[in-house]
Design an enzyme around this catalytic site. Structure first.
Site, PDB file in Angstrom:
ATOM      1  CB  CYS A  85      -4.180  -6.476  -9.355  1.00 26.77           C
ATOM      2  SG  CYS A  85      -2.780  -5.338  -9.170  1.00 26.77           S
ATOM      3  CG  HIS A 338      -1.345  -8.202  -5.104  1.00 25.58           C
ATOM      4  ND1 HIS A 338      -2.069  -9.255  -5.657  1.00 25.58           N
ATOM      5  CD2 HIS A 338      -1.574  -7.128  -5.902  1.00 25.58           C
ATOM      6  CE1 HIS A 338      -2.711  -8.819  -6.734  1.00 25.58           C
ATOM      7  NE2 HIS A 338      -2.424  -7.541  -6.902  1.00 25.58           N
TER       8      HIS A 338
END
Length: 397
Positions: A85, A338
């Site tokens: 991420c 995200h």
């Protein structure tokens, strides 16, 4: 110390960020073009003046041609990177190092991802094959372990910690409602957040970040050249990236109340930047609020709250727009979703707006004499992750 750092050696002179959301009308290439074009326009840099590119994407493509074919660059090097991420932040980190080394004069870091086109909710990746002994645990389930662990360690009742989680979601949705680039742009009452359908443990729907598409980009030059492009550059003060040993899940001593990777990367970033009291020296912070208990734990790992105190600080609005240290003033992952490759650079884009005094008036932070902004990403799971921390500032020195 694992890095000497590159404080004040490079600067951001232009940035772009698309609207995040269910971008069915836009391809990956469209998002690349939109983010890059805004970065070019804010800096006055022409595409032909860029020496090299770093592209962060998890599953948007497997080579730099994702960017070169979209922008029609003239045979320039494009390095594609991926690091969980923190992928967008990794693109930025490597681009900064390239300029600091003297290899290039002008570079671009760009992150992009289209998760909605996968046809299902979640990350577009497959876990490596195993021998069948490893159990499959979803991300919400893994991060839900933070809440009961925190409550047990610090003697916080389940209801009190749940209320703090709810307040984090409320805060971030309140901020996102003021941001035209966010995926979710509505304030959500705390009563609705608290009563939302459960996902895992004490995590409800509003305790989890969304799934979205988006892109963001930054143009980076040597610090001494920055004023040739803009009268308001952002200078890079610190870049710290840590990959953990992955021992948390098998360590009997790991208690799920801290991310050691975050503690280490934050300490290194503060050392590079010369920050001794982050809660008092930072104007703002963008942190990786993938789930609401994550943000609460991060407040302590990043040094914004004392151990066992973040839930009370959150309830007291220390981290609200009007608070002592605004956290996720753009709405965070809760409001943006995200898209893996884009999130780290999206966080930097908020620093770009806020430290230059160019955020919308209803969410522009008052500097209070502070000059620094912090961004943070983590990728993986509690006890088994990577962590990135950057610090940028509006002035040299």
């Amino acid at each position: 110390m694992t890095s000497h750092g590159i404080k004040d050696r490079v600067a951001i002179v232009g940035m772009g960020c698309t609207r995040f959301g269910e971008r069915w009308e836009s391809s990956t290439a469209d998002l690349v073009v939109d983010a890059a074009t805004e970065a070019f326009e804010t800096s006055g840099v022409h595409k032909d003046a860029v020496d090299a590119y770093w592209l962060g994407t998890m599953n948007g493509g497997f080579s730099g041609m994702v960017l070169s074919s979209a922008l029609k660059t003239d045979y320039k090097p494009v390095t594609r990177v991926e690091n969980f991420c923190a992928t967008g932040s990794e693109a930025f980190r490597n681009a900064c190092y390239a300029v600091a080394s003297g290899a290039y004069d002008v570079v671009m870091a760009l992150g992009v991802e289209k998760l909605k086109d996968s046809g299902y909710s979640g990350l577009t990746r497959a876990n490596p094959p195993s021998d069948g002994t490893s159990t499959t645990v979803t991300a919400p389930a893994r991060f839900s372990l933070l809440a009961p662990a925190y409550s047990a360690k610090y003697g916080v009742s389940r209801d009190d910690f749940k209320a703090a989680m709810t307040h984090v979601a409320w805060k971030n949705h309140r901020n996102g409602a003021r941001n035209p680039r966010a995926q979710f742009r509505s304030e959500v009452p705390e009563s609705k957040i608290a009563s939302a359908p459960p996902v895992a443990g004490d995590l409800g729907v509003f305790d989890c970040s969304g799934v979205s598409d988006g892109a963001a980009a930054a143009l980076i030059v040597r610090a001494e050249d920055a004023l040739n492009y803009t009268d308001q550059p952002l200078y890079v003060k610190a870049l710290s990236f840590v990959a953990g040993p992955g021992t948390g899940p098998i360590d009997p001593g790991y208690d799920y109340t801290s991310f050691e990777e975050v503690v280490r990367s934050a300490a290194e970033a503060y050392s590079q930047a010369g920050v001794t009291d982050p809660a008092a020296e930072l104007m703002m912070a963008e942190v990786h609020d993938c789930f609401t208990p994550t943000e609460l734990v991060l407040m302590e790992d990043l040094g914004f709250s004392g151990r066992g105190e973040s839930w009370k600080d959150a309830m007291a609005d220390r981290f609200a727009l009007e608070g002592e240290l605004p956290v996720n003033p753009d709405g965070g992952l809760k409001s943006f979703g995200h898209p893996i490759g884009a999130s780290g650079l999206r966080m930097l884009f908020e620093c770009w707006l806020q430290l230059r005094g160019q955020a919308p008036s209803d969410r522009q932070i008052k500097p209070k004499g502070r000059r620094y902004g912090l961004t943070h990403n983590l990728g993986g799971a509690p006890g088994d992750c990577v962590s990135f921390v950057a610090i940028v500032g509006s002035e040299l020195g």
